[in-house]
Design a protein around this motif. Structure first.
Motif, PDB file in Angstrom:
ATOM      1  N   SER A 102       0.934  -1.229  -0.067  1.00 19.25           N
ATOM      2  CA  SER A 102       0.052  -0.145  -0.002  1.00 19.25           C
ATOM      3  C   SER A 102       0.915   1.340  -0.052  1.00 19.25           C
ATOM      4  N   GLN A 103       0.558   2.150  -0.777  1.00 19.97           N
ATOM      5  CA  GLN A 103       1.283   3.544  -0.659  1.00 19.97           C
ATOM      6  C   GLN A 103       0.887   4.114   0.417  1.00 19.97           C
ATOM      7  N   SER A 104      -0.244   4.172   0.677  1.00 18.10           N
ATOM      8  CA  SER A 104      -0.892   5.185   1.752  1.00 18.10           C
ATOM      9  C   SER A 104      -0.551   4.605   2.990  1.00 18.10           C
ATOM     10  N   THR A 107      -5.667   2.503   3.250  1.00 25.02           N
ATOM     11  CA  THR A 107      -6.541   1.677   2.712  1.00 25.02           C
ATOM     12  C   THR A 107      -7.440   0.861   3.317  1.00 25.02           C
ATOM     13  N   LYS A 240      -4.936   2.643 -15.330  1.00 22.09           N
ATOM     14  CA  LYS A 240      -4.587   4.059 -15.539  1.00 22.09           C
ATOM     15  C   LYS A 240      -5.157   4.906 -16.549  1.00 22.09           C
ATOM     16  N   GLU A 243      -8.853   5.523 -15.439  1.00 20.05           N
ATOM     17  CA  GLU A 243      -9.084   6.362 -14.361  1.00 20.05           C
ATOM     18  C   GLU A 243      -8.752   7.848 -14.707  1.00 20.05           C
TER      19      GLU A 243
END
Ligand code: M6R
Length: 364
Positions: A102-104, A107, A240, A243
């Motif tokens: 996870s980037q954040s 999530t 991508k 999005e």
């Protein structure tokens, strides 16, 4: 600020080389040139199984991680999107590896999946950009990626940073499990260290990528094809594009085409193929020939050798640098992200803040 770039996404695309380099420096000892990871709460050699889970682009990074860990480190991997994993309740043996990406680190579904894996007795290893996040606090080991702050809703540099971490994990696992030679590790490490320069070359290929973007910005639907480890890269490309340009796109494993999706093919549905030279090249080439025979427009990302073979059927070819097969997933990711960006520019959409999306999905 945007440092003179038109959008945060453009700025962040241009940060790929730096981010890959600094993430690597975090794990590669500059003196010994060996990859060093934090101590793991399990013995890598006797580890029986890993479970990888994440959402969105982070999930596609996880899919690439599965190909690497299974093929190179011979570790069986179960894999699912976190929104399914959290409710699936599969049987577990105690002491396995739960690998979250996870980037954040915030999530909601990934955090819930982390908790259910923990409750099922799994060791929690998280690949995170935010090392002060909720997921970081609840993990046994955090493998940090050094992507810096990512502002654009569409993830770019965090994805290649995730792959860099997963690549290091794979090589250490392979070494510990005795499934690869030290020569192979050195080859892969050299290719990783060289990757920022190769990616920088791709960032200069804007004009060719714009030409491809012109074609796809005029259609309603696009198919991305990849085989093997290029399949998750195709999924990343399709996500991508959806999005930020709102053009419908789907990714298929190339071999699945004739089981259904080929029915969609005509000259209004271009096929974008991620096609590095290698053992799977000819198989995918024949899938492209089938699509071509049905009127499909064939657009290809390949290397110099591949371009020779594909030039008879492709309407457009973007020739990427030739690299060691280990690093083709991060390398081929960059141009597909650039393609989505260029297509969105042509569509005039709000690139950094696409409609209906949030940077961090903190509710289920
Ligand atoms: O912060 P996370 O990495 O956990 O986020 C996961 C997804 O929400 C994220 O990758 C999303 O799919 C991006 N918008 C993809 O560009």
């Amino acid at each position: 600020g945007k440092d003179g770039y038109r959008h945060y996404m453009e700025k962040e695309l241009h940060e790929h080389p730096v981010v890959i380099g600094q993430t690597l420096r975090r794990f590669v000892n500059p003196v010994t040139h060996k990859i060093e990871l934090p101590d793991m709460p399990f013995d890598m050699k006797s580890l029986k199984r890993g479970i990888i889970t994440a959402c969105g682009s982070a999930f596609y990074a996880g899919v690439i991680g599965r190909y690497w860990l299974e093929e190179i480190a011979r570790l069986p991997i179960d894999l699912d999107v976190a929104s399914e994993m959290r409710y699936r309740n599969p049987p577990f043996d105690e002491g396995g590896m739960g690998l979250l990406v996870s980037q954040s680190g915030e999530t909601a579904d990934t955090l819930a999946a982390l908790r259910s894996l923990r409750n099922a007795g799994q060791n929690i290893i998280s690949v995170l950009n935010n090392e002060h996040s909720s997921m970081a606090r609840e993990s046994d080991v955090v493998l940090g990626m050094d992507a810096g702050v990512e502002i654009a809703v569409a993830s770019t540099k965090a994805f290649t940073a995730q792959l860099t971490v997963l690549a290091c994990l794979t090589l250490v696992m392979g070494q510990e499990r005795g499934t690869i030679t030290s020569e192979y590790i050195d080859e892969c490490l050299t290719a990783l260290i060289d990757l920022p320069s190769r990616v920088a070359e791709i960032l200069q290929m804007q004009e060719q990528i714009q030409k491809m973007a012109h074609i796809i910005s005029q259609v309603q639907s696009v198919i991305y094809l990849g085989r093997g480890i290029m399949f998750p890269v195709a999924m990343e490309g399709a996500l991508k594009l959806k999005e930020i340009s709102y053009i419908h796109a789907d990714a298929y494993a190339a071999g699945e085409m004739k089981h259904g999706p080929i029915a969609l093919i005509d000259n209004t549905v271009p096929v974008i193929s991620l096609l590095p030279s290698g053992p799977l090249f000819e198989k995918t080439l024949s899938n492209l020939q089938e699509a071509k025979a049905r009127g499909g427009r064939i657009l290809v990302f390949t290397d110099v050798k591949g371009a020779e073979r594909v030039k008879g059927i492709a309407e457009q070819i973007v020739v990427l640098p030739t690299v060691h097969s280990f690093v083709t997933p991060p390398l081929y990711t960059v141009p597909v992200q650039m393609l989505a960006y260029e297509a969105a520019l042509l569509k005039g959409t709000d690139v950094d803040q696409p409609r209906n999306l949030a940077k961090s999905v903190t509710v289920e």
